[in-house]
Enzyme design. Sequence first.
Site, PDB file in Angstrom:
ATOM      1  CE1 TYR A  67      -4.282  -1.112  -0.432  1.00  0.00           C
ATOM      2  CE2 TYR A  67      -3.330  -3.010   0.671  1.00  0.00           C
ATOM      3  CZ  TYR A  67      -4.332  -2.440  -0.092  1.00  0.00           C
ATOM      4  OH  TYR A  67      -5.375  -3.212  -0.538  1.00  0.00           O
ATOM      5  CG  HIS A 122     -13.952  -0.972  -3.196  1.00  0.00           C
ATOM      6  ND1 HIS A 122     -13.684  -1.621  -4.381  1.00  0.00           N
ATOM      7  CD2 HIS A 122     -15.162  -1.455  -2.787  1.00  0.00           C
ATOM      8  CE1 HIS A 122     -14.677  -2.464  -4.676  1.00  0.00           C
ATOM      9  NE2 HIS A 122     -15.582  -2.380  -3.723  1.00  0.00           N
ATOM     10  CB  CYS A 135      -9.447   2.136  18.643  1.00  0.00           C
ATOM     11  SG  CYS A 135      -8.769   3.722  18.161  1.00  0.00           S
TER      12      CYS A 135
HETATM   13  C1  BJW Z   1      -9.603  -0.606 -19.108  1.00  0.00           C
HETATM   14  C2  BJW Z   1      -8.382  -0.032 -19.425  1.00  0.00           C
HETATM   15  C3  BJW Z   1      -8.416   1.223 -20.019  1.00  0.00           C
HETATM   16  C4  BJW Z   1      -7.964  -1.926 -18.500  1.00  0.00           C
HETATM   17  N1  BJW Z   1      -9.597   1.812 -20.269  1.00  0.00           N
HETATM   18  N2  BJW Z   1     -10.755  -0.016 -19.370  1.00  0.00           N
HETATM   19  C5  BJW Z   1     -18.184 -15.547  -2.035  1.00  0.00           C
HETATM   20  C6  BJW Z   1     -17.289 -15.641  -0.970  1.00  0.00           C
HETATM   21  C7  BJW Z   1     -16.896 -14.492  -0.252  1.00  0.00           C
HETATM   22  C8  BJW Z   1     -17.369 -13.225  -0.603  1.00  0.00           C
HETATM   23  C9  BJW Z   1     -18.248 -13.164  -1.669  1.00  0.00           C
HETATM   24  C10 BJW Z   1     -18.660 -14.295  -2.364  1.00  0.00           C
HETATM   25  N3  BJW Z   1     -19.513 -13.912  -3.343  1.00  0.00           N
HETATM   26  C11 BJW Z   1     -19.649 -12.565  -3.284  1.00  0.00           C
HETATM   27  C12 BJW Z   1     -18.890 -12.094  -2.273  1.00  0.00           C
HETATM   28  C13 BJW Z   1     -18.755 -10.668  -1.894  1.00  0.00           C
HETATM   29  C14 BJW Z   1     -17.409 -10.102  -2.336  1.00  0.00           C
HETATM   30  C15 BJW Z   1     -17.236 -10.318  -3.833  1.00  0.00           C
HETATM   31  O1  BJW Z   1     -17.754  -9.596  -4.650  1.00  0.00           O
HETATM   32  N4  BJW Z   1     -16.479 -11.337  -4.244  1.00  0.00           N
HETATM   33  C16 BJW Z   1     -16.387 -11.671  -5.662  1.00  0.00           C
HETATM   34  C17 BJW Z   1     -14.936 -11.644  -6.110  1.00  0.00           C
HETATM   35  C18 BJW Z   1     -17.044 -13.019  -5.859  1.00  0.00           C
HETATM   36  N5  BJW Z   1     -17.461  -8.700  -2.017  1.00  0.00           N
HETATM   37  C19 BJW Z   1     -17.087  -8.251  -0.829  1.00  0.00           C
HETATM   38  O2  BJW Z   1     -16.588  -8.977   0.013  1.00  0.00           O
HETATM   39  C20 BJW Z   1     -17.340  -6.794  -0.555  1.00  0.00           C
HETATM   40  N6  BJW Z   1     -18.016  -6.660   0.676  1.00  0.00           N
HETATM   41  C21 BJW Z   1     -19.299  -7.040   0.810  1.00  0.00           C
HETATM   42  O3  BJW Z   1     -19.960  -7.483  -0.110  1.00  0.00           O
HETATM   43  O4  BJW Z   1     -19.810  -6.826   2.074  1.00  0.00           O
HETATM   44  C22 BJW Z   1     -21.230  -6.981   2.245  1.00  0.00           C
HETATM   45  C23 BJW Z   1     -21.853  -5.627   2.201  1.00  0.00           C
HETATM   46  C24 BJW Z   1     -22.302  -5.115   1.003  1.00  0.00           C
HETATM   47  C25 BJW Z   1     -22.884  -3.854   0.968  1.00  0.00           C
HETATM   48  C26 BJW Z   1     -23.011  -3.135   2.129  1.00  0.00           C
HETATM   49  C27 BJW Z   1     -22.546  -3.645   3.317  1.00  0.00           C
HETATM   50  C28 BJW Z   1     -21.968  -4.905   3.355  1.00  0.00           C
HETATM   51  C29 BJW Z   1     -16.026  -6.035  -0.451  1.00  0.00           C
HETATM   52  C30 BJW Z   1     -15.295  -5.974  -1.756  1.00  0.00           C
HETATM   53  C31 BJW Z   1     -13.976  -5.218  -1.592  1.00  0.00           C
HETATM   54  C32 BJW Z   1     -13.118  -5.267  -2.840  1.00  0.00           C
HETATM   55  N7  BJW Z   1     -11.846  -4.743  -2.521  1.00  0.00           N
HETATM   56  C33 BJW Z   1     -10.846  -4.512  -3.564  1.00  0.00           C
HETATM   57  C34 BJW Z   1      -9.569  -3.989  -2.876  1.00  0.00           C
HETATM   58  C35 BJW Z   1      -9.794  -2.529  -2.461  1.00  0.00           C
HETATM   59  C36 BJW Z   1      -8.590  -1.898  -1.887  1.00  0.00           C
HETATM   60  C37 BJW Z   1      -7.482  -1.695  -2.888  1.00  0.00           C
HETATM   61  O5  BJW Z   1      -7.644  -0.981  -3.899  1.00  0.00           O
HETATM   62  O6  BJW Z   1      -6.420  -2.251  -2.650  1.00  0.00           O
HETATM   63  O7  BJW Z   1     -11.321  -3.593  -4.518  1.00  0.00           O
HETATM   64  S1  BJW Z   1     -10.517  -5.970  -4.558  1.00  0.00           S
HETATM   65  C38 BJW Z   1     -10.335  -5.094  -6.093  1.00  0.00           C
HETATM   66  O8  BJW Z   1     -11.424  -5.377  -7.013  1.00  0.00           O
HETATM   67  C39 BJW Z   1     -10.501  -3.624  -5.708  1.00  0.00           C
HETATM   68  C40 BJW Z   1     -11.237  -3.069  -6.878  1.00  0.00           C
HETATM   69  O9  BJW Z   1     -11.850  -1.842  -6.522  1.00  0.00           O
HETATM   70  C41 BJW Z   1     -12.199  -4.178  -7.202  1.00  0.00           C
HETATM   71  C42 BJW Z   1     -12.771  -4.118  -8.600  1.00  0.00           C
HETATM   72  O10 BJW Z   1     -11.785  -4.222  -9.548  1.00  0.00           O
HETATM   73  P1  BJW Z   1     -11.884  -3.386 -10.904  1.00  0.00           P
HETATM   74  O11 BJW Z   1     -11.792  -1.942 -10.604  1.00  0.00           O
HETATM   75  O12 BJW Z   1     -13.053  -3.836 -11.681  1.00  0.00           O
HETATM   76  O13 BJW Z   1     -10.492  -3.781 -11.570  1.00  0.00           O
HETATM   77  P2  BJW Z   1     -10.163  -5.075 -12.475  1.00  0.00           P
HETATM   78  O14 BJW Z   1      -8.690  -5.203 -12.508  1.00  0.00           O
HETATM   79  O15 BJW Z   1     -10.924  -6.242 -12.054  1.00  0.00           O
HETATM   80  O16 BJW Z   1     -10.711  -4.682 -13.916  1.00  0.00           O
HETATM   81  C43 BJW Z   1     -10.159  -3.618 -14.662  1.00  0.00           C
HETATM   82  C44 BJW Z   1     -10.959  -3.462 -15.928  1.00  0.00           C
HETATM   83  O17 BJW Z   1     -10.442  -2.353 -16.635  1.00  0.00           O
HETATM   84  C45 BJW Z   1     -10.908  -4.675 -16.858  1.00  0.00           C
HETATM   85  O18 BJW Z   1     -12.248  -4.955 -17.293  1.00  0.00           O
HETATM   86  C46 BJW Z   1     -10.070  -4.183 -18.029  1.00  0.00           C
HETATM   87  O19 BJW Z   1     -10.463  -4.744 -19.278  1.00  0.00           O
HETATM   88  C47 BJW Z   1     -10.356  -2.712 -18.016  1.00  0.00           C
HETATM   89  N8  BJW Z   1      -9.309  -1.834 -18.563  1.00  0.00           N
HETATM   90  N9  BJW Z   1      -7.369  -0.921 -19.114  1.00  0.00           N
HETATM   91  C48 BJW Z   1     -10.729   1.141 -19.957  1.00  0.00           C
HETATM   92  N10 BJW Z   1      -7.244   1.836 -20.417  1.00  0.00           N
END
Ligand code: BJW
Length: 301
Positions: A67, A122, A135
Site C-alpha cells: 500500500y 472501497h 478504537c
Molecule cells: C480498461 C483499461 C483502459 C484496463 N480503459 N478499461 C463468495 C465468498 C466471499 C465473498 C463473496 C462471495 N460472493 C460474493 C462475495 C462478496 C465479495 C465479492 O464480490 N467477491 C467476488 C470476487 C465473488 N465482495 C465483498 O466482500 C465486498 N463486501 C461485501 O460485499 O460486504 C457486504 C456488504 C455489502 C454492501 C453493504 C454492506 C456490506 C467487499 C469488496 C472489496 C473489494 N476490494 C478490492 C480492494 C480494495 C482496496 C485496494 O484498492 O487495494 O477492490 S478488490 C479489487 O477489485 C478492488 C477493486 O476496486 C475491485 C474491482 O476491480 P476493478 O476496478 O473492476 O479492476 P479489475 O482489474 O478487475 O478490472 C479492470 C478493468 O479495466 C478490466 O475490465 C479491463 O479490461 C479494463 N481496462 N485498461 C478502460 N485503459
Amino acid sequence: MSKQLIEFQDHLMNSKRIVALVGAGLSVSSGLPTFRGSQGLWKNFNMIDLATPDAFYIDPGLVWQFYSWRRINALKAKPNKGHLALAKLSKLNNIEFMTITQNVDGLLIRAGHPKEKLHEIHGSLFDLRCTSFMCNYVDHDNFKNPLTKALAETEFEYDKSGRKRKIIDESEVNKLSPQFAPVKQIPEEELPQCPVCEDGSLLRPGVVWFGESLPLQMIDKIDNFIELDKIDLILVIGTSGTVYPANSYVDRIKLKGGKVAIFNTDIESEILNGEEKDTWGFQGDAAELLPIALKPLIGDI
Ligand code: BJW
C-alpha cells in the site's frame, strides 16, 4: 461517427439522472495498474491476494509495503482526460449525477470532481484506520510519505542476505527467480501505529478488503439515489464487474429501465455488435473515449 455513438449521445442529451460506475481501467492511462489480468502484479505477488484481511493478518509488513508503493504511485500520477471528463459531467447543473468509484487512488477528486457527488465505496489509500476493535480512530487525507522510516524505499528489492537492489523497470519483476525475497521483513513496531490507543495498535490502510463491509451510510445514499426515481443512464467505466456490490448497480438500474454504456478495453462481441438490449459498448482506453462520448454535454476537455 458510429451508429452506437450517435444513439448513445442522443440518449445522453435526454438523460436527466446519470450514474457513473468506475473501476481501475480509468486510471490505467495515468500509469496505475488494474487488479486482474497481466497488469495485476506487484513484485512477485498477485495484487488481489494482497488486498485481503488475511494477507494483512499474516504479514502486515508485506501488505503495508504494497500500500505504501500504491500511495507513492497514486501521488505521482496525474488525473487523465477521462477523470477530467467525468469531473466536468459531475458539475453540470441540469442533470442529477453520482459517481460510484471502486478506485482508491484519489484521482477523481484531484480532477475536480465534487466530493458530495463522489462515492469511494472501497475507501481511500490516503485514509488510515486503527485495527483495534475498540478504537474508531481514522486519519483522513494523510499524504505523508513514507509513513514510517521502515516503509521508505518500497521501490527496492531485497535479496536473502538483506542487500537491496533497485528495480528500474517493473517488467523486471517477472524475470526474478521465485526464490528471490521480494520485500524486506518489517516488524510490527516499525509500521504505522495508532496515536490514540494506549497499547499502540497497528494502523491499516483505510480501504475495503474482501469479506469486509462497505461504508453503510455511503451505500444508503447510493441506494436512495437509485431508488428515488429511474436512472436514465449508467456509464460503466474500466471495471471487470466482478466485485459485489459494485457490480449489482448495473442490473438494478437496467431492471428499472435505465440504459448502459460500457467503456472498456475488453468488451464482449455481442455488446460491441449492438446485440444486447439497452447496452452500448465502446472499446478502448476510457481516458480517450470518455471526452469524445460525453462531448455533446461537457464540450471540450
Ligand atoms: C480498461 C483499461 C483502459 C484496463 N480503459 N478499461 C463468495 C465468498 C466471499 C465473498 C463473496 C462471495 N460472493 C460474493 C462475495 C462478496 C465479495 C465479492 O464480490 N467477491 C467476488 C470476487 C465473488 N465482495 C465483498 O466482500 C465486498 N463486501 C461485501 O460485499 O460486504 C457486504 C456488504 C455489502 C454492501 C453493504 C454492506 C456490506 C467487499 C469488496 C472489496 C473489494 N476490494 C478490492 C480492494 C480494495 C482496496 C485496494 O484498492 O487495494 O477492490 S478488490 C479489487 O477489485 C478492488 C477493486 O476496486 C475491485 C474491482 O476491480 P476493478 O476496478 O473492476 O479492476 P479489475 O482489474 O478487475 O478490472 C479492470 C478493468 O479495466 C478490466 O475490465 C479491463 O479490461 C479494463 N481496462 N485498461 C478502460 N485503459
